[in-house]
Design an enzyme around this catalytic site. Structure first.
Site, short mmCIF file in Angstrom:
data_model
loop_
_atom_site.label_atom_id
_atom_site.label_comp_id
_atom_site.label_asym_id
_atom_site.label_seq_id
_atom_site.Cartn_x
_atom_site.Cartn_y
_atom_site.Cartn_z
CG ASN A 9 -1.76 1.23 1.38
OD1 ASN A 9 -1.90 2.00 0.44
ND2 ASN A 9 -2.33 1.42 2.55
CE LYS A 11 -0.11 3.11 4.95
NZ LYS A 11 0.11 3.24 6.41
CG HIS A 93 -5.62 1.46 5.72
ND1 HIS A 93 -5.12 2.38 6.62
CD2 HIS A 93 -4.58 0.63 5.43
CE1 HIS A 93 -3.85 2.12 6.85
NE2 HIS A 93 -3.51 1.05 6.16
CD GLU A 95 -2.79 5.24 7.17
OE1 GLU A 95 -1.72 4.89 7.69
OE2 GLU A 95 -2.95 5.34 5.94
CD GLU A 163 -2.83 -2.61 7.49
OE1 GLU A 163 -1.71 -2.58 6.97
OE2 GLU A 163 -3.70 -1.75 7.31
N GLY A 169 3.32 1.81 10.89
CA GLY A 169 4.28 2.89 10.75
C GLY A 169 5.04 3.26 12.02
CB SER A 207 5.98 -2.14 11.89
OG SER A 207 5.53 -0.84 12.24
#
Length: 247
Positions: A9, A11, A93, A95, A163, A169, A207
């Site tokens: 991904n 992003k 996702h 986010e 996730e 991240g 990660s």
């Protein structure tokens, strides 16, 4: 036997110059033993589909609207992604859930739209650190899965990605026992929801990098990875692909 999947991904990263990474990746893995998927920004989908040539690399979008068309400025319909060369689309996702307030019902509607357009929906679930520390991780991801999986979901048109929000991240990764517990719970929930539960691939994301990929892929019911930053370059994504091939 579920075929492994290494998904990247990108992003909100990448312009045309970044497409050199596609050639580097396909040159380094001309005939991979796993499925490969890259999800670039929408502006690069058509160009990436062209850049891959005859390679089996698959291309995906990072989000889609639930509607087929209409007055939705800035949004992209699933059929538009398909037309640009995509075969998959990420929905739900963390986010998107956090930054745009997307609910499980929103995610289910987007996944249904993806299916209707002939796309494979990569449905994401995951708990926050507060929820993990409160012992609510399994409850959270189970609730998200039940609410986000649309009617008509099959092993052919759906991929699930776990996730943990606190690992995305941050460099922090759950223990293999924690990953195994969640993936096992998700598999069990899938068995309650659909006939083809054993065929649905469940990816881990958060990660993932070359140095920890082999350990993560050794966990039962981990069928691959949804990789963020480490998928932006062939040099970083390649070792993850190799680890998955050897899993």
């Amino acid at each position: 036997m579920r075929r492994k999947l290494a998904a990247g991904n990108w992003k909100m990263n990448g312009t045309t110059d970044a497409l050199v990474q596609v050639k580097a990746l396909t040159d380094a893995h001309p005939d991979p033993d796993v499925d490969l998927l890259l999800c670039p920004p929408a502006t690069l989908i058509a160009q990436m589909a062209w850049a891959r040539g005859t390679h089996a690399l698959q291309i995906g979008g990072q989000d889609c609207h639930a509607a087929d068309s209409g007055a939705h400025t800035g949004d992209i319909a699933a059929a538009m992604l398909k037309d640009a060369g995509a075969s998959h689309v990420i929905v739900g996702h963390s986010e998107r859930r956090a930054d745009h307030g997307e609910t499980d019902a929103d995610v289910a509607a987007k996944a249904a739209a993806a299916h209707a357009a002939g796309l494979i929906a990569v449905i994401c679930v995951g708990e926050t650190l507060t929820q993990r520390d409160a012992g609510e991780a399994l409850q959270v991801v189970t609730t998200q899965l039940k609410g986000s999986l649309p009617e008509g979901a099959t092993a052919a048109n759906t991929v699930l990605a776990y996730e943990p929000v606190w690992a995305i991240g941050t460099g922090r990764v759950p223990t293999t026992d924690q990953i195994g517990e969640v993936h096992g719970s998700l598999r069990g929930t899938l068995r309650d929801l659909m006939r083809e539960a054993e065929g649905v691939r469940i990816l881990y994301g958060g990660s993932v990098k070359g140095s920890n990929a082999a350990e993560i892929f050794s966990v039962a019911d981990v069928d691959g990875a949804l990789v963020g930053g480490a998928s932006l370059t062939a040099a970083d994504f390649g070792p993850i692909i190799t680890a998955l091939e050897n899993a």
